[in-house]
Design a protein around this motif. Sequence first.
Motif, PDB file in Angstrom:
ATOM      1  N   PRO A 164     -12.379 -20.236 -28.056  1.00 47.34           N
ATOM      2  CA  PRO A 164     -11.365 -21.002 -29.044  1.00 47.34           C
ATOM      3  C   PRO A 164     -10.369 -21.553 -28.429  1.00 47.34           C
ATOM      4  O   PRO A 164      -9.807 -22.590 -28.801  1.00 47.34           O
ATOM      5  CB  PRO A 164     -11.244 -20.037 -30.162  1.00 47.34           C
ATOM      6  N   ALA A 165      -9.572 -20.665 -27.356  1.00 43.82           N
ATOM      7  CA  ALA A 165      -8.117 -21.049 -26.895  1.00 43.82           C
ATOM      8  C   ALA A 165      -8.351 -22.448 -25.909  1.00 43.82           C
ATOM      9  O   ALA A 165      -7.387 -23.140 -26.270  1.00 43.82           O
ATOM     10  CB  ALA A 165      -7.787 -20.064 -26.010  1.00 43.82           C
ATOM     11  N   PHE A 166      -9.197 -22.479 -25.304  1.00 42.74           N
ATOM     12  CA  PHE A 166      -9.346 -24.082 -24.466  1.00 42.74           C
ATOM     13  C   PHE A 166      -9.691 -25.016 -25.330  1.00 42.74           C
ATOM     14  O   PHE A 166      -9.342 -26.212 -25.212  1.00 42.74           O
ATOM     15  CB  PHE A 166     -10.176 -23.878 -23.029  1.00 42.74           C
ATOM     16  N   ASN A 167     -10.529 -24.829 -26.490  1.00 47.71           N
ATOM     17  CA  ASN A 167     -10.541 -26.043 -27.480  1.00 47.71           C
ATOM     18  C   ASN A 167      -9.468 -26.185 -28.186  1.00 47.71           C
ATOM     19  O   ASN A 167      -9.100 -27.458 -28.446  1.00 47.71           O
ATOM     20  CB  ASN A 167     -11.899 -25.575 -28.444  1.00 47.71           C
ATOM     21  N   VAL A 168      -8.681 -25.368 -28.354  1.00 52.78           N
ATOM     22  CA  VAL A 168      -7.021 -25.603 -29.318  1.00 52.78           C
ATOM     23  C   VAL A 168      -6.415 -26.140 -28.311  1.00 52.78           C
ATOM     24  O   VAL A 168      -5.774 -27.348 -28.621  1.00 52.78           O
ATOM     25  CB  VAL A 168      -6.747 -24.229 -29.645  1.00 52.78           C
ATOM     26  N   ALA A 169      -6.412 -25.905 -26.953  1.00 50.93           N
ATOM     27  CA  ALA A 169      -5.474 -26.569 -26.083  1.00 50.93           C
ATOM     28  C   ALA A 169      -6.078 -28.054 -25.996  1.00 50.93           C
ATOM     29  O   ALA A 169      -4.907 -29.122 -25.840  1.00 50.93           O
ATOM     30  CB  ALA A 169      -5.742 -26.086 -24.633  1.00 50.93           C
ATOM     31  N   ILE A 170      -7.130 -28.379 -25.938  1.00 51.79           N
ATOM     32  CA  ILE A 170      -7.528 -29.862 -25.798  1.00 51.79           C
ATOM     33  C   ILE A 170      -6.757 -30.591 -27.192  1.00 51.79           C
ATOM     34  O   ILE A 170      -6.493 -31.485 -27.025  1.00 51.79           O
ATOM     35  CB  ILE A 170      -9.096 -29.933 -25.929  1.00 51.79           C
TER      36      ILE A 170
END
Length: 374
Positions: free
Chosen positions: A94-100
């Motif tokens: 979820p964190a790298f999807n949020v970063a995008i």
Amino acid sequence: MDFSKKPSRQSTFAYKWEKYKDTDILPMWIADTEFECAPAILDAMTTRVENGLFGYTLPAHATPSVDAIIRWCKKQYDWEIESDWVVWTPGVVPAFNVAIQAYSNPGDGVIVQTPNYPPLLAAPSINQRKKLEVGTLNIDGRMTLDFDALEKYASLPDTRLFIICNPMNPVGSVLTKSELDRVADICERHQVKLCSDEIHCDLILDDLTHLPASSHRQLKDNSITLMAASKTFNIAGLGTSFAIIPNKPLRAAFNKAARGIVPWVNVMGLVATEAAFTQCDDWHQGQLAYLKENRDYLVREINKIPGLKAMTPQATFLLWVDASGLGVENTQKWCEEKGVGPSPGIDFGEPNCFRLNFGCSRDYLEEAIVKLSS
Ligand SMILES: Cc1ncc(COP(=O)(O)O)c(C=O)c1O
């Protein structure tokens, strides 16, 4: 601390074992280990269970858990972080999807390296971004980034973000200081932000130091670093990880993108992370020693099997095997017919390869080698 034990995961619905349930196939795919958690983690969780209440816990109030991260970053990487920089996330995915979402707009370019962990490769298109793939090159027997391709894609006007995986999954390389310098320089010159997935960073098997992206002077205000105790301490099922974001506007943008969608991490994950990062130093060292022997054994034996080739990974408990020498159409099927269930290379972007998980007792590895050699 006995890593040669083979605890049963029957009836626990372990994802790794469910896939090959009721078959003779030895599961060696998904990246969790077969090692029981350190006793200190189990004790901390037991004490919390005995309290008997599991109501809402705001992660920011769990100061001992944040202090544990601060201690760990200082001890492991000589990195002094501030408590405000820590943003808890219920998983690195979820964190790298949020970063995008936080650092780019629909249609923008997001760079990812290949081969890579499948959810990381999927993230740009899930978020309606353009995926720009930078390959990995074999330079003198070690896999590293194709920096020319990175420069080329970073220079495109609509490229906003580079999601790197360091140490690399599946090839197991750890970025050197000069490589991180190059990444920092390219990102700075082209105003591309860096999201660094460092979930495997406490599993360094060679005599190397991991360099967290956001600890780099040039990247401090241009990056976020994603970490967790999950892989190292076998607590991935607790869904607890954290982003370290030194730059305030970057942190605010991340929190804004997560708001209303990403839940707080669960209370048991906070407890387990605290114990892992404060009371398990010896257990951690013991596991690294065991994994290192597993790695060396597996690399040696895999390279004896005609058609298979593997380089020695510097980190992780994952071995990337090049099976192109077999000359078979479906390497995954070849493995499964032999009785071993790896992660399919095709999911990582390379159909002629497969990935073996050596985070298990030596017995399992020996069994796998007998099967693959038959
Ligand atoms: C590189 C990488 N990132 C992220 C994850 C999963 O992270 P999480 O379970 O915290 O979402 C994995 C798991 O295999 C991984 O290898």
